[in-house]
Design a protein around this motif. Structure first.
Motif, PDB file in Angstrom:
ATOM      1  N   ASP A  37      -4.480   4.707 -18.350  1.00  0.00           N
ATOM      2  CA  ASP A  37      -5.398   4.012 -17.453  1.00  0.00           C
ATOM      3  C   ASP A  37      -5.858   2.691 -18.056  1.00  0.00           C
ATOM      4  OD1 ASP A  37      -5.169   6.160 -15.769  1.00  0.00           O
ATOM      5  OD2 ASP A  37      -7.175   6.958 -16.181  1.00  0.00           O
ATOM      6  N   ALA A  38      -5.948   1.688 -17.202  1.00  0.00           N
ATOM      7  CA  ALA A  38      -6.434   0.373 -17.615  1.00  0.00           C
ATOM      8  C   ALA A  38      -7.945   0.438 -17.877  1.00  0.00           C
ATOM      9  CB  ALA A  38      -6.134  -0.645 -16.521  1.00  0.00           C
ATOM     10  N   PRO A  39      -8.471  -0.531 -18.614  1.00  0.00           N
ATOM     11  CA  PRO A  39      -9.906  -0.526 -18.918  1.00  0.00           C
ATOM     12  C   PRO A  39     -10.790  -0.463 -17.676  1.00  0.00           C
ATOM     13  CG  PRO A  39      -8.782  -2.160 -20.245  1.00  0.00           C
ATOM     14  CD  PRO A  39      -7.774  -1.624 -19.288  1.00  0.00           C
ATOM     15  N   ASP A  40     -10.414  -1.165 -16.626  1.00  0.00           N
ATOM     16  CA  ASP A  40     -11.256  -1.153 -15.427  1.00  0.00           C
ATOM     17  C   ASP A  40     -11.162   0.164 -14.661  1.00  0.00           C
ATOM     18  OD1 ASP A  40      -8.663  -1.637 -14.533  1.00  0.00           O
ATOM     19  OD2 ASP A  40      -9.243  -3.235 -13.162  1.00  0.00           O
ATOM     20  N   GLU A  41     -10.155   0.984 -14.983  1.00  0.00           N
ATOM     21  CA  GLU A  41     -10.057   2.314 -14.396  1.00  0.00           C
ATOM     22  C   GLU A  41     -10.836   3.346 -15.212  1.00  0.00           C
ATOM     23  OE1 GLU A  41      -5.813   2.593 -14.561  1.00  0.00           O
ATOM     24  OE2 GLU A  41      -5.589   2.011 -12.459  1.00  0.00           O
ATOM     25  N   ARG A  42     -11.061   3.066 -16.462  1.00  0.00           N
ATOM     26  CA  ARG A  42     -11.747   3.990 -17.358  1.00  0.00           C
ATOM     27  C   ARG A  42     -13.254   3.797 -17.370  1.00  0.00           C
ATOM     28  NH1 ARG A  42      -9.045   5.677 -22.801  1.00  0.00           N
ATOM     29  NH2 ARG A  42      -6.893   5.929 -22.185  1.00  0.00           N
ATOM     30  N   GLN A  43     -13.698   2.591 -17.101  1.00  0.00           N
ATOM     31  CA  GLN A  43     -15.108   2.266 -17.328  1.00  0.00           C
ATOM     32  C   GLN A  43     -15.774   1.806 -16.037  1.00  0.00           C
ATOM     33  OE1 GLN A  43     -15.634  -0.660 -20.407  1.00  0.00           O
ATOM     34  NE2 GLN A  43     -17.691  -1.132 -19.754  1.00  0.00           N
ATOM     35  N   ASP A  44     -16.711   2.598 -15.550  1.00  0.00           N
ATOM     36  CA  ASP A  44     -17.516   2.161 -14.409  1.00  0.00           C
ATOM     37  C   ASP A  44     -18.285   0.917 -14.818  1.00  0.00           C
ATOM     38  OD1 ASP A  44     -16.693   4.252 -12.832  1.00  0.00           O
ATOM     39  OD2 ASP A  44     -18.462   5.489 -13.220  1.00  0.00           O
ATOM     40  N   GLY A  45     -18.288  -0.058 -13.971  1.00  0.00           N
ATOM     41  CA  GLY A  45     -19.028  -1.276 -14.268  1.00  0.00           C
ATOM     42  C   GLY A  45     -18.267  -2.258 -15.122  1.00  0.00           C
ATOM     43  N   PHE A  46     -16.965  -2.045 -15.302  1.00  0.00           N
ATOM     44  CA  PHE A  46     -16.187  -2.989 -16.102  1.00  0.00           C
ATOM     45  C   PHE A  46     -16.256  -4.386 -15.492  1.00  0.00           C
ATOM     46  CE2 PHE A  46     -12.347  -5.368 -17.037  1.00  0.00           C
ATOM     47  CZ  PHE A  46     -12.278  -5.270 -18.415  1.00  0.00           C
ATOM     48  N   TRP A  47     -16.077  -4.452 -14.187  1.00  0.00           N
ATOM     49  CA  TRP A  47     -16.150  -5.743 -13.504  1.00  0.00           C
ATOM     50  C   TRP A  47     -17.605  -6.046 -13.170  1.00  0.00           C
ATOM     51  CZ3 TRP A  47     -12.107  -8.575 -14.126  1.00  0.00           C
ATOM     52  CH2 TRP A  47     -10.844  -8.001 -14.209  1.00  0.00           C
ATOM     53  N   PRO A  48     -18.071  -7.255 -13.485  1.00  0.00           N
ATOM     54  CA  PRO A  48     -19.455  -7.606 -13.191  1.00  0.00           C
ATOM     55  C   PRO A  48     -19.692  -7.694 -11.678  1.00  0.00           C
ATOM     56  CG  PRO A  48     -18.250  -9.531 -13.958  1.00  0.00           C
ATOM     57  CD  PRO A  48     -17.327  -8.348 -14.110  1.00  0.00           C
ATOM     58  N   SER A  49     -20.940  -7.531 -11.309  1.00  0.00           N
ATOM     59  CA  SER A  49     -21.305  -7.562  -9.899  1.00  0.00           C
ATOM     60  C   SER A  49     -22.674  -8.205  -9.720  1.00  0.00           C
ATOM     61  CB  SER A  49     -21.338  -6.139  -9.342  1.00  0.00           C
ATOM     62  OG  SER A  49     -21.823  -6.134  -8.021  1.00  0.00           O
ATOM     63  N   LEU A  50     -22.843  -8.803  -8.554  1.00  0.00           N
ATOM     64  CA  LEU A  50     -24.140  -9.369  -8.188  1.00  0.00           C
ATOM     65  C   LEU A  50     -24.963  -8.399  -7.354  1.00  0.00           C
ATOM     66  CD1 LEU A  50     -22.970 -12.987  -7.284  1.00  0.00           C
ATOM     67  CD2 LEU A  50     -24.186 -12.265  -9.351  1.00  0.00           C
ATOM     68  N   TYR A  51     -24.385  -7.225  -7.059  1.00  0.00           N
ATOM     69  CA  TYR A  51     -25.048  -6.233  -6.204  1.00  0.00           C
ATOM     70  C   TYR A  51     -25.791  -5.205  -7.054  1.00  0.00           C
ATOM     71  CZ  TYR A  51     -22.050  -8.429  -2.775  1.00  0.00           C
ATOM     72  OH  TYR A  51     -21.439  -9.350  -1.969  1.00  0.00           O
ATOM     73  N   LYS A  52     -27.072  -5.027  -6.753  1.00  0.00           N
ATOM     74  CA  LYS A  52     -27.922  -4.180  -7.602  1.00  0.00           C
ATOM     75  C   LYS A  52     -27.511  -2.718  -7.631  1.00  0.00           C
ATOM     76  CE  LYS A  52     -31.545  -3.382  -4.232  1.00  0.00           C
ATOM     77  NZ  LYS A  52     -32.184  -2.107  -4.223  1.00  0.00           N
ATOM     78  N   ASP A  53     -26.821  -2.222  -6.625  1.00  0.00           N
ATOM     79  CA  ASP A  53     -26.396  -0.823  -6.614  1.00  0.00           C
ATOM     80  C   ASP A  53     -25.034  -0.604  -7.273  1.00  0.00           C
ATOM     81  OD1 ASP A  53     -28.739  -0.090  -5.342  1.00  0.00           O
ATOM     82  OD2 ASP A  53     -27.886  -0.357  -3.332  1.00  0.00           O
TER      83      ASP A  53
END
Length: 158
Positions: A37-53
């Motif tokens: 699995d790629a890092p973004d598949e292993r880690q919730d929140g790997f990609w940054p977001s502007l959405y508070k939820d």
């Protein structure tokens, strides 16, 4: 009680460090994690977001757009380095021996650890190996106890 050797700042699968504790020889080695699995598949929140939820929420406040852009660039760089195999997920596996006899080749382990992660000196690999050391020692002591019991039982039968 800690491993006195340290892993290098750049490691490869199969690299190892050793130490002697309480008459046991302990080897901590790096194995490649077999989960692809790629890092973004292993880690919730790997990609940054502007959405508070979202798990990758960067937080509100001043300069949120600039912080988001920096976090996005960092995540993209980490993914690109992973795709180029510049870093990988590994496991630390400890084996334990006594007087050259391997008592357990897999006495303790932890997988899913980043190796050669961008801007990392791999010192966390040493920390993981040291955290696993007591478990490996317990495994070695239990193996010695089983062997002693087996020898005693065999002698009693003879």
């Amino acid at each position: 009680m800690t491993l006195t050797e340290r892993f290098q700042a750049f490691v490869c699968e199969g690299d190892s460090i050793t130490c002697e504790v309480a008459g046991f020889e302990i080897t901590a080695r790096i194995v490649r994690d077999d989960c692809g699995d790629a890092p973004d598949e292993r880690q919730d929140g790997f990609w940054p977001s502007l959405y508070k939820d979202s798990a990758g929420f960067i937080g509100a406040g001043p300069n949120h757009r600039a912080r988001f852009d920096a976090a996005q660039a960092r995540a993209e760089a980490i993914m690109e380095a992973w795709r180029k195999d510049e870093w990988f997920y590994c496991g630390i596996v400890l084996s334990i021996a006594r007087e050259g006899i391997v008592l357990d080749a897999h006495a303790a382990s932890l997988l899913g650890i980043e190796a050669n992660y961008p801007d990392s000196a791999n010192s966390h690999l040493d920390s993981v190996a040291n955290e696993l050391l007591p478990e490996a020692l317990d495994t070695g002591r239990a193996a010695i106890q089983r062997l002693c019991t087996a020898v005693t039982t065999d002698e009693a039968r003879a």
